[in-house]
Design a protein around this motif. Sequence first.
Motif, PDB file in Angstrom:
ATOM      1  N   GLU A 110      -8.781   3.595  -6.299  1.00 34.06           N
ATOM      2  CA  GLU A 110      -9.545   2.359  -6.294  1.00 34.06           C
ATOM      3  C   GLU A 110      -8.663   1.166  -5.937  1.00 34.06           C
ATOM      4  O   GLU A 110      -9.071   0.268  -5.196  1.00 34.06           O
ATOM      5  CB  GLU A 110     -10.210   2.142  -7.658  1.00 34.06           C
ATOM      6  N   GLU A 111      -7.438   1.127  -6.476  1.00 32.90           N
ATOM      7  CA  GLU A 111      -6.514   0.035  -6.160  1.00 32.90           C
ATOM      8  C   GLU A 111      -6.125   0.060  -4.689  1.00 32.90           C
ATOM      9  O   GLU A 111      -6.084  -0.981  -4.028  1.00 32.90           O
ATOM     10  CB  GLU A 111      -5.259   0.144  -7.027  1.00 32.90           C
ATOM     11  N   GLU A 117     -14.482  -4.848 -11.846  1.00 27.76           N
ATOM     12  CA  GLU A 117     -14.092  -6.252 -11.815  1.00 27.76           C
ATOM     13  C   GLU A 117     -15.155  -7.057 -11.073  1.00 27.76           C
ATOM     14  O   GLU A 117     -15.470  -6.775  -9.910  1.00 27.76           O
ATOM     15  CB  GLU A 117     -12.736  -6.424 -11.120  1.00 27.76           C
ATOM     16  N   SER A 167     -16.196  -0.534  -8.600  1.00 29.92           N
ATOM     17  CA  SER A 167     -15.292  -1.478  -9.264  1.00 29.92           C
ATOM     18  C   SER A 167     -15.945  -2.067 -10.514  1.00 29.92           C
ATOM     19  O   SER A 167     -17.145  -2.357 -10.538  1.00 29.92           O
ATOM     20  CB  SER A 167     -14.898  -2.595  -8.304  1.00 29.92           C
ATOM     21  N   SER A 226      -2.949  -8.472  -2.622  1.00 29.87           N
ATOM     22  CA  SER A 226      -1.691  -7.900  -3.112  1.00 29.87           C
ATOM     23  C   SER A 226      -0.750  -7.717  -1.917  1.00 29.87           C
ATOM     24  O   SER A 226      -1.016  -6.908  -1.027  1.00 29.87           O
ATOM     25  CB  SER A 226      -1.952  -6.552  -3.797  1.00 29.87           C
ATOM     26  N   GLY A 268       2.390   1.650  -3.309  1.00 27.77           N
ATOM     27  CA  GLY A 268       1.361   2.049  -4.263  1.00 27.77           C
ATOM     28  C   GLY A 268       1.076   3.538  -4.202  1.00 27.77           C
ATOM     29  O   GLY A 268       0.863   4.179  -5.237  1.00 27.77           O
ATOM     30  N   ARG A 280      -0.508   4.893  -7.637  1.00 26.97           N
ATOM     31  CA  ARG A 280      -1.599   4.016  -8.054  1.00 26.97           C
ATOM     32  C   ARG A 280      -2.938   4.680  -7.754  1.00 26.97           C
ATOM     33  O   ARG A 280      -3.053   5.539  -6.893  1.00 26.97           O
ATOM     34  CB  ARG A 280      -1.507   2.668  -7.330  1.00 26.97           C
ATOM     35  N   SER A 281      -3.955   4.250  -8.466  1.00 25.82           N
ATOM     36  CA  SER A 281      -5.264   4.870  -8.328  1.00 25.82           C
ATOM     37  C   SER A 281      -5.854   4.616  -6.939  1.00 25.82           C
ATOM     38  O   SER A 281      -5.494   3.643  -6.255  1.00 25.82           O
ATOM     39  CB  SER A 281      -6.223   4.329  -9.395  1.00 25.82           C
ATOM     40  N   THR A 327       0.832  -1.211   0.000  1.00 25.23           N
ATOM     41  CA  THR A 327       0.000   0.000   0.000  1.00 25.23           C
ATOM     42  C   THR A 327       0.860   1.252   0.000  1.00 25.23           C
ATOM     43  O   THR A 327       0.593   2.221  -0.738  1.00 25.23           O
ATOM     44  CB  THR A 327      -0.931   0.001   1.215  1.00 25.23           C
TER      45      THR A 327
END
Length: 425
Positions: A72-73, A324, A322, A198, A64, A69-70, A61
């Motif tokens: 959302e990620e 996904e 999301s 992750s 990220g 990183r976005s 994290t």
Amino acid sequence: MSATEKFDHSLYRTKMALLASGIKFSEGNMNKFLDHIINYWLFYFNCFWLYMDVIGELIWTYEGIQEGRSFEEISVMAPCITVCLLATAKSMPLYLQRGILTNVVKELREIHPDTDGDESEDDDGERRNDDGERRNDEDVVVLERDIAKAAIKHFDSIMQLFLFLCVSVFTFFCLLPLLLMVYQRYTTGVAEVQFPFSVKYFFDIDVNHSSIWPVVYFHQVVSTLIVSLNVYGSDSLFYACCNFIQMHFRILQCQIEFLIGRQWGPNDSHTLNEKFKGIVRRHQGLTEIVRQLEFLYSYSSLFNFVTSSFLICLSGFIVTTSKETRLVLCFVTFLFMSLAQISIFCYGGDLIMQSSKDVSAAVYRSRWFVADERLKRSMFIVLARAQRPCKLTAANFADLNLSAFATVLRRSWSYFALLKTMNDQ
């Protein structure tokens, strides 16, 4: 089946979950070596295993955020890390205070009512108890058994639903990545390596995935299982204690109303006072059990109370934003589990508050005006004490009741609306 056996049966799933977490709250025949492992090593081993992944998630994290990183990620990892910390916060006090935990469960087990009874009929067809004494209180005994049966049935229903939610979260998070890999392999001939979470390890899992990914995947699955066991075990035990305590308070109300409401002879004053002393002692004992339960769960309840709004709003945010399908399915179950966690604590606390407060109403509804002066003084003390209800708190920050649950929902909605507004801009 005896009363104690029924009590143990209702807590069987809770007992197994906590044993797997390294928390033993009942005395029983067990291999000495296994007992030593559970009491002194298993809990710390589970923590070490789990926090290898939690630390890796925190590092991922942080990197990220540094790499841009976005949101959302990043938001996907935040609830996962939080629920790991919450599971530890719930189980740690139970492990460190095993003596108090064992005492609470033991006291509730010893006073658990018999829902079957062992009665016989005399020649006149009148009911007698185990001692052969003629029973004039048949109605109240039947009512007490109905209360006990209803409490056990209610607890089993709630815990089956909560177990289903915990199993669903575990299944979706752990199996969907594997199923997706199988689907990709079947349709395209090439499967991209995926993991439940992750995590940043000290080795490169992308390069060495052919040999190391099954080990990493298994490690994350076991970590998820540890969190699920900690959450289910600690929450189900809390609700079991709340449910059985409110059951005893309701039985106490029936005993008070019946004892003072029945017809007593002029020479029965001493017997009546002695029976009421037993009721007072039971009320004091239940109050002490609530105090011990407050000691065990107070600080974990505060952490649960603070993080629940965070978990609910982030889960809802991920579900609604999301694209996904895997994440949507995972976090739908996670959202319901988060709602179930805080509702169990708030509803359980509300049961204790209402049932303990209703004891004063039971004293008022009884035929107190026919009692002698000595008994009236005892009843007045119980009446005054019961007007201050027993309650469980989040470290005195807030009372655990349905009003607190409504507060959590309002805050969750406010945070969710804020996140949606920021994301849409």
